[in-house]
Design an enzyme around this catalytic site. Structure first.
Site, PDB file in Angstrom:
ATOM      1  N   HIS A  44      -9.918 -23.173 -32.308  1.00  0.00           N
ATOM      2  CA  HIS A  44     -11.347 -23.316 -32.628  1.00  0.00           C
ATOM      3  C   HIS A  44     -11.774 -22.419 -33.764  1.00  0.00           C
ATOM      4  O   HIS A  44     -12.966 -22.115 -33.925  1.00  0.00           O
ATOM      5  CB  HIS A  44     -12.168 -23.108 -31.358  1.00  0.00           C
ATOM      6  N   ILE A 168     -11.548  -5.621 -22.627  1.00  0.00           N
ATOM      7  CA  ILE A 168     -12.483  -6.639 -22.126  1.00  0.00           C
ATOM      8  C   ILE A 168     -11.710  -7.690 -21.346  1.00  0.00           C
ATOM      9  O   ILE A 168     -10.646  -8.157 -21.774  1.00  0.00           O
ATOM     10  CB  ILE A 168     -13.239  -7.281 -23.313  1.00  0.00           C
ATOM     11  N   MET A 173     -12.748 -20.801 -20.870  1.00  0.00           N
ATOM     12  CA  MET A 173     -11.960 -21.953 -20.445  1.00  0.00           C
ATOM     13  C   MET A 173     -12.740 -23.254 -20.482  1.00  0.00           C
ATOM     14  O   MET A 173     -13.875 -23.357 -20.024  1.00  0.00           O
ATOM     15  CB  MET A 173     -11.438 -21.725 -19.010  1.00  0.00           C
ATOM     16  N   GLU A 306      -4.965 -10.057 -23.923  1.00  0.00           N
ATOM     17  CA  GLU A 306      -3.995 -10.183 -25.018  1.00  0.00           C
ATOM     18  C   GLU A 306      -4.654 -10.113 -26.391  1.00  0.00           C
ATOM     19  O   GLU A 306      -3.978  -9.883 -27.397  1.00  0.00           O
ATOM     20  CB  GLU A 306      -3.223 -11.503 -24.884  1.00  0.00           C
TER      21      GLU A 306
HETATM   22  N1  LIG Z   1     -17.019 -28.086 -26.753  1.00  0.00           N
HETATM   23  C1  LIG Z   1     -16.535 -26.864 -26.939  1.00  0.00           C
HETATM   24  O1  LIG Z   1     -17.161 -25.992 -27.501  1.00  0.00           O
HETATM   25  C2  LIG Z   1     -15.188 -26.554 -26.400  1.00  0.00           C
HETATM   26  C3  LIG Z   1     -14.581 -25.377 -26.776  1.00  0.00           C
HETATM   27  N2  LIG Z   1     -13.382 -25.017 -26.206  1.00  0.00           N
HETATM   28  C4  LIG Z   1     -12.766 -23.748 -26.589  1.00  0.00           C
HETATM   29  O2  LIG Z   1     -11.392 -23.924 -26.749  1.00  0.00           O
HETATM   30  C5  LIG Z   1     -10.719 -22.696 -26.479  1.00  0.00           C
HETATM   31  C6  LIG Z   1      -9.506 -22.973 -25.614  1.00  0.00           C
HETATM   32  O3  LIG Z   1      -9.968 -23.401 -24.343  1.00  0.00           O
HETATM   33  P1  LIG Z   1      -8.811 -23.684 -23.231  1.00  0.00           P
HETATM   34  O4  LIG Z   1      -7.899 -24.739 -23.728  1.00  0.00           O
HETATM   35  O5  LIG Z   1      -9.447 -23.861 -21.902  1.00  0.00           O
HETATM   36  O6  LIG Z   1      -8.046 -22.278 -23.279  1.00  0.00           O
HETATM   37  P2  LIG Z   1      -6.714 -21.818 -22.520  1.00  0.00           P
HETATM   38  O7  LIG Z   1      -6.285 -22.820 -21.537  1.00  0.00           O
HETATM   39  O8  LIG Z   1      -5.762 -21.344 -23.536  1.00  0.00           O
HETATM   40  O9  LIG Z   1      -7.217 -20.486 -21.705  1.00  0.00           O
HETATM   41  C7  LIG Z   1      -8.212 -20.656 -20.740  1.00  0.00           C
HETATM   42  C8  LIG Z   1      -8.365 -19.341 -20.016  1.00  0.00           C
HETATM   43  O10 LIG Z   1      -7.219 -19.134 -19.221  1.00  0.00           O
HETATM   44  C9  LIG Z   1      -6.646 -17.868 -19.516  1.00  0.00           C
HETATM   45  N3  LIG Z   1      -5.195 -17.956 -19.433  1.00  0.00           N
HETATM   46  C10 LIG Z   1      -4.390 -18.838 -20.086  1.00  0.00           C
HETATM   47  N4  LIG Z   1      -3.127 -18.621 -19.745  1.00  0.00           N
HETATM   48  C11 LIG Z   1      -3.123 -17.577 -18.873  1.00  0.00           C
HETATM   49  C12 LIG Z   1      -2.113 -16.871 -18.155  1.00  0.00           C
HETATM   50  N5  LIG Z   1      -0.824 -17.233 -18.284  1.00  0.00           N
HETATM   51  N6  LIG Z   1      -2.476 -15.857 -17.349  1.00  0.00           N
HETATM   52  C13 LIG Z   1      -3.775 -15.510 -17.235  1.00  0.00           C
HETATM   53  N7  LIG Z   1      -4.779 -16.135 -17.853  1.00  0.00           N
HETATM   54  C14 LIG Z   1      -4.446 -17.150 -18.671  1.00  0.00           C
HETATM   55  C15 LIG Z   1      -7.068 -17.589 -20.932  1.00  0.00           C
HETATM   56  O11 LIG Z   1      -7.012 -16.200 -21.166  1.00  0.00           O
HETATM   57  P3  LIG Z   1      -6.528 -15.737 -22.650  1.00  0.00           P
HETATM   58  O12 LIG Z   1      -7.657 -16.069 -23.541  1.00  0.00           O
HETATM   59  O13 LIG Z   1      -6.272 -14.265 -22.485  1.00  0.00           O
HETATM   60  O14 LIG Z   1      -5.270 -16.494 -22.960  1.00  0.00           O
HETATM   61  C16 LIG Z   1      -8.471 -18.138 -20.955  1.00  0.00           C
HETATM   62  O15 LIG Z   1      -9.393 -17.221 -20.426  1.00  0.00           O
HETATM   63  C17 LIG Z   1     -11.749 -21.771 -25.855  1.00  0.00           C
HETATM   64  O16 LIG Z   1     -12.179 -20.821 -26.799  1.00  0.00           O
HETATM   65  C18 LIG Z   1     -12.909 -22.709 -25.500  1.00  0.00           C
HETATM   66  O17 LIG Z   1     -14.172 -22.046 -25.578  1.00  0.00           O
HETATM   67  C19 LIG Z   1     -12.734 -25.811 -25.294  1.00  0.00           C
HETATM   68  C20 LIG Z   1     -13.294 -27.006 -24.931  1.00  0.00           C
HETATM   69  C21 LIG Z   1     -14.552 -27.474 -25.476  1.00  0.00           C
HETATM   70  O1  LIG Z   2     -11.491 -29.703 -26.289  1.00  0.00           O
HETATM   71  C1  LIG Z   2     -11.793 -29.140 -27.367  1.00  0.00           C
HETATM   72  O2  LIG Z   2     -11.027 -28.460 -28.055  1.00  0.00           O
HETATM   73  C2  LIG Z   2     -13.179 -29.264 -27.835  1.00  0.00           C
HETATM   74  O3  LIG Z   2     -13.666 -28.509 -28.615  1.00  0.00           O
HETATM   75  C3  LIG Z   2     -13.958 -30.353 -27.250  1.00  0.00           C
HETATM   76  O4  LIG Z   2     -13.717 -30.786 -26.160  1.00  0.00           O
HETATM   77  C4  LIG Z   2     -15.062 -30.903 -27.996  1.00  0.00           C
HETATM   78  O5  LIG Z   2     -16.172 -30.827 -27.124  1.00  0.00           O
HETATM   79  C5  LIG Z   2     -14.828 -32.358 -28.393  1.00  0.00           C
HETATM   80  O6  LIG Z   2     -15.338 -32.486 -29.683  1.00  0.00           O
HETATM   81  C6  LIG Z   2     -13.395 -32.791 -28.432  1.00  0.00           C
HETATM   82  O7  LIG Z   2     -12.774 -32.182 -29.548  1.00  0.00           O
END
Ligand SMILES: NC(=O)C1=CN([C@@H]2O[C@H](COP(=O)(O)OP(=O)(O)OC[C@H]3O[C@@H](n4cnc5c(N)ncnc54)[C@H](OP(=O)(O)O)[C@@H]3O)[C@@H](O)[C@H]2O)C=CC1
Ligand SMILES: O=C(O)C(=O)C(=O)[C@H](O)[C@@H](O)CO
Length: 332
Positions: A44, A168, A173, A306
């Protein structure tokens, strides 16, 4: 490949200025994208920048717009983003939530007509760095089937909870097991996902990122639990902001904009003295980290911890950027 922070930020700024974004806004937006990427949120940060520019060119994002306050109920305020730049506005809203927390102990800002904020964790981290508990989430366009369905009707609706521990502790997620951004990261790396990430066309669980990116049969995290959490987060953001729901964004807009977001900051220092806070947080983190390992070679890690190491490495050695992503950025 690895690029320097200044080179990456300069590329972001070049692209923004070339599209008529004024200097001050281009500088701030480029800095946020570079900070996000240097922090290790590649999915992102740099990876998502081309899509941000596509929405800027389409007019989904208004780089001249500024958020305005609609109403105030003391500790809770309703704001309208007017389709302003998502990450800059989200940063401003979390600052506002902290200012309200200074007055009331807790600050809640609900924002409508917002744009994609990129890395949600950036705003939780922003609060935790200043000693607050930071909680925030956004709804989105429908990009995930609810549990039991194969048609997208709910959002990934990421939830962020950040604690001012040292380091922190932050959960950032998606309500899906993997975000689309992390599916892309895995695909670009030629990897299958570590655990099932969605369903294939025959309804079987799959770890193949490209399959899920194509058929959108994204798996909610925790199956029905992530599906339910996505739905209630959408409801709260919609009600508090008086903005659009996932259903309304999906049915009324031609892309993902005018989403609804919530920013919460909770002041701790008047609830617990600093020494006791630090001791209790240290006890919790140590109690978790010292659990007997399933794999002696893999440490039990807390979410968010991390990032300190990743940031130091990227500052020292340059920021890793996928070659194809860099080529795309240079072509803009
Ligand atoms: N519409 C939107 O704005 C959207 C934005 N996003 C963004 O995308 C990014 C990625 O999301 P997502 O795919 O869920 O991220 P991840 O699945 O990589 O991580 C989700 C959470 O799980 C933790 N985690 C992952 N692996 C481990 C582990 N082995 N042990 C302990 N904790 C763990 C991560 O901590 P750590 O960070 O330390 O790895 C994090 O807090 C985020 O910044 C999210 O805000 C996602 C979906 C939609
Ligand atoms: O999953 C993502 O990464 C993410 O940012 C979203 O889910 C958005 O809401 C959507 O635009 C799919 O990329």
């Amino acid at each position: 490949m690895r690029v320097s922070y200044s080179e990456l930020k300069q590329e972001f700024k070049r692209v923004l200025l070339a599209r008529g974004v004024v200097e001050e806004t281009a500088e701030a937006c480029a800095e946020m994208f570079a900070d996000t990427t240097q922090a290790g949120a590649y999915s992102h940060g740099v990876n998502r920048f081309p899509r941000f520019i596509q929405q800027l060119e389409k007019g989904d994002i208004d780089p001249t717009a500024k958020a305005t306050k609609v109403l105030s109920l003391g500790a809770i305020e309703q704001w309208d983003a007017h389709q302003a730049i998502g990450n800059l506005t989200a940063k401003e809203m979390m600052d506002r939530a902290m200012a309200l927390a200074d007055q009331h102990g807790i600050g809640v800002v609900a924002l409508k007509n917002a744009n994609h904020w990129m890395r949600g964790g950036g705003y939780g981290w922003q609060a935790a760095e200043k000693g607050y508990i930071g909680v925030c989430w956004t709804n989105s366009i429908a990009v995930m089937p609810p549990w039991g369905a194969k048609e997208c009707r709910i959002g990934t609706n990421p939830l962020i909870i950040a604690i001012p521990s040292n380091p922190i502790t932050m959960v950032d997620m998606s309500c899906s097991m993997y975000s689309y951004g992390m599916l892309e990261v895995n695909r670009l790396a030629g990897r299958q996902t570590f655990v099932d990430a969605g369903f294939d066309d025959d309804g079987n669980l799959t770890k193949d990122p490209a399959t899920i990116e194509r058929n959108k049969r994204l798996l909610p995290m925790g199956y029905w639990k992530g599906s339910g959490l996505s739905i209630v987060l959408d409801m709260i953001a919609t009600l508090l902001s008086n903005g659009l729901s996932v259903a309304e964004v999906t049915e009324e807009k031609d892309d993902e904009y005018c989403v609804s977001q919530v920013f919460i900051a909770i002041e701790i220092d008047r609830l617990i003295d600093g020494k006791t806070k630090d001791e209790k947080l240290e006890k919790i983190m140590d109690y978790v980290k010292t659990a007997e390992r399933a794999d002696p070679n893999v440490e039990v890690r807390l979410p968010g911890h991390e990032f300190t190491t990743i940031l130091a490495d990227n500052r020292e050695n340059g920021i890793p950027v996928d070659d194809s992503v860099w080529a795309k950025l240079k072509s803009l």
